[in-house]
Design a protein around this motif. Structure first.
Motif, PDB file in Angstrom:
ATOM      1  N   GLN A 112       0.835  -1.209   0.000  1.00 16.64           N
ATOM      2  CA  GLN A 112       0.000   0.000   0.000  1.00 16.64           C
ATOM      3  C   GLN A 112       0.866   1.253   0.000  1.00 16.64           C
ATOM      4  N   THR A 113       1.950   1.230   0.752  1.00 17.73           N
ATOM      5  CA  THR A 113       2.833   2.392   0.823  1.00 17.73           C
ATOM      6  C   THR A 113       3.419   2.734  -0.537  1.00 17.73           C
ATOM      7  N   PHE A 114       3.850   1.717  -1.263  1.00 18.56           N
ATOM      8  CA  PHE A 114       4.525   1.947  -2.539  1.00 18.56           C
ATOM      9  C   PHE A 114       3.609   1.752  -3.743  1.00 18.56           C
TER      10      PHE A 114
ATOM     11  N   ARG B  50       8.287  -6.398  -6.168  1.00 23.78           N
ATOM     12  CA  ARG B  50       9.473  -6.056  -5.380  1.00 23.78           C
ATOM     13  C   ARG B  50      10.501  -5.295  -6.198  1.00 23.78           C
ATOM     14  N   SER B  51      10.666  -5.646  -7.448  1.00 24.60           N
ATOM     15  CA  SER B  51      11.651  -4.945  -8.276  1.00 24.60           C
ATOM     16  C   SER B  51      11.252  -3.488  -8.487  1.00 24.60           C
ATOM     17  N   ALA B  52       9.955  -3.219  -8.578  1.00 22.49           N
ATOM     18  CA  ALA B  52       9.486  -1.835  -8.724  1.00 22.49           C
ATOM     19  C   ALA B  52       9.760  -1.047  -7.439  1.00 22.49           C
TER      20      ALA B  52
ATOM     21  N   THR C 165      17.242   2.751   1.265  1.00 20.73           N
ATOM     22  CA  THR C 165      17.888   1.443   1.201  1.00 20.73           C
ATOM     23  C   THR C 165      16.879   0.400   1.658  1.00 20.73           C
ATOM     24  N   PRO C 166      16.471  -0.525   0.777  1.00 20.08           N
ATOM     25  CA  PRO C 166      15.485  -1.534   1.162  1.00 20.08           C
ATOM     26  C   PRO C 166      16.147  -2.814   1.661  1.00 20.08           C
TER      27      PRO C 166
ATOM     28  N   GLY D 192       7.914  -9.019   4.925  1.00 22.40           N
ATOM     29  CA  GLY D 192       7.848  -7.582   5.126  1.00 22.40           C
ATOM     30  C   GLY D 192       9.061  -6.887   4.536  1.00 22.40           C
ATOM     31  N   LEU D 193       9.187  -5.606   4.847  1.00 21.13           N
ATOM     32  CA  LEU D 193      10.244  -4.781   4.271  1.00 21.13           C
ATOM     33  C   LEU D 193      10.739  -3.783   5.307  1.00 21.13           C
TER      34      LEU D 193
END
Length: 314
Positions: free
Chosen positions: A168-170, A175-177, A188-189, A196-197
């Motif tokens: 929702q945040t992004f 994941r690549s996006a 930095t992810p 999660g992230l």
């Protein structure tokens, strides 16, 4: 509710007549309104028939000369009302929302914010405002210099089953996006084993206003710090998560812990610079996001405030 606008940061512009069209008023007075916004940090338009959410969208376009922005990299729960007009933060009514500048944790932020009172609260529910030029001036110079030298770091953890999910945040489940977005925005992810992230960003604590050239205290270091949470909420969070896994927390830019007495000083300085604005139905508040921080009192009753953002910083 008795409404008070005495001593508020915002300059008040009342409708010359109850039938005065707010969009015509803005177009006829736009140069003066923009100058007042830059001088005071906020302008309150009161007594105009706004025309609901459609009319509010028109206010943004007339004042900013552009369409509202999409709420990206969001840190709080909001609901879309229509287009790029959103609800104000969907936190429980009994909770205070501390003073902050919208999206100051991002690489790009909205320069101008808009708030529209659809329905005021029955009690409390004011929007406190604080001049962040005053915050900058009144901070202990040693505290200010430490942040200017070291910067500040925000750590966000997006848990699979708690809070706002990273999808929702992004705005994507790719994941690549997300990784490409992070590279572009100075984040930095770190992907968590549970799906999660974690993201880490180092930002400047002090910025220069693009129009006035003034130095302003513009950051989320106080708002996102765990000690700014209400005591019961903080204790509940720390009972669930280790400190490094908290949904949000802040540090000096090099990762050093910010001392408790420094955080106390930061909160006290914000509060000392704060004034409050009580809402009336159809009020529109325009805020220069790099001059005034905003907050929310607890409240009872409906309190329905729409928000929009415009004019990206870069």
């Amino acid at each position: 509710m008795t409404s008070s606008i005495r001593d508020t940061v915002a300059a008040v512009r009342r409708a010359p007549h109850p039938s005065t069209d707010v969009h015509d008023y803005i177009r006829d007075n736009r140069e003066d309104l923009r100058a007042t916004l830059t001088d005071r940090g906020a302008v309150l338009l009161r007594g105009f028939p706004v025309g609901g959410v459609d009319g509010f969208d028109g206010v943004v376009r007339a004042f900013s000369g552009s369409a509202p922005l999409t709420y990206a990299e969001r840190s709080s729960p909001r609901s879309t009302i229509q287009g790029q007009v959103y609800t104000s933060t969907d936190y429980p009514a009994e909770e205070e929302i501390f003073l902050h500048n919208e999206n100051s944790y991002q690489a790009v932020w909205p320069q101008t914010l808009y708030f529209y009172c659809i329905e005021p609260a029955h009690t409390q529910g004011a929007t406190p405002l604080a001049d962040i030029r005053e915050v900058y001036r009144n901070l202990d110079p040693a505290v200010r210099e430490e942040f200017e030298r070291r910067g500040w770091r925000v750590v966000r953890n997006f848990h699979a089953d708690f809070g706002v999910p990273w999808q929702q945040t992004f705005g994507t489940d790719d994941r690549s996006a997300v990784e490409a977005y992070c590279r572009d925005k100075g984040l930095t992810p770190h992907w968590r084993p549970d799906g999660g992230l974690r993201t880490v960003a180092v930002r400047s604590a002090v910025h220069t206003h693009p129009v006035t050239g003034e130095r302003v205290w513009f950051n989320h270091a106080t708002f996102f710090h765990v000690t700014t949470l209400a005591e019961d909420v903080r204790e509940g969070m720390l009972a669930i998560f280790d400190e490094e896994d908290l949904p949000t927390n802040t540090y000096y830019g090099d990762g050093g812990r910010i001392p408790d007495d420094v955080m106390d000083h930061l909160r006290a300085t914000y509060r000392a610079a704060s004034t409050r604005l009580d809402w009336e139905r159809d009020d529109v508040l325009v805020v220069d996001n790099m001059l005034a921080a905003h907050a929310r009192e607890p409240f009872t009753g409906p309190r329905r405030i729409a928000v929009a953002m415009a004019e990206p910083s870069a």
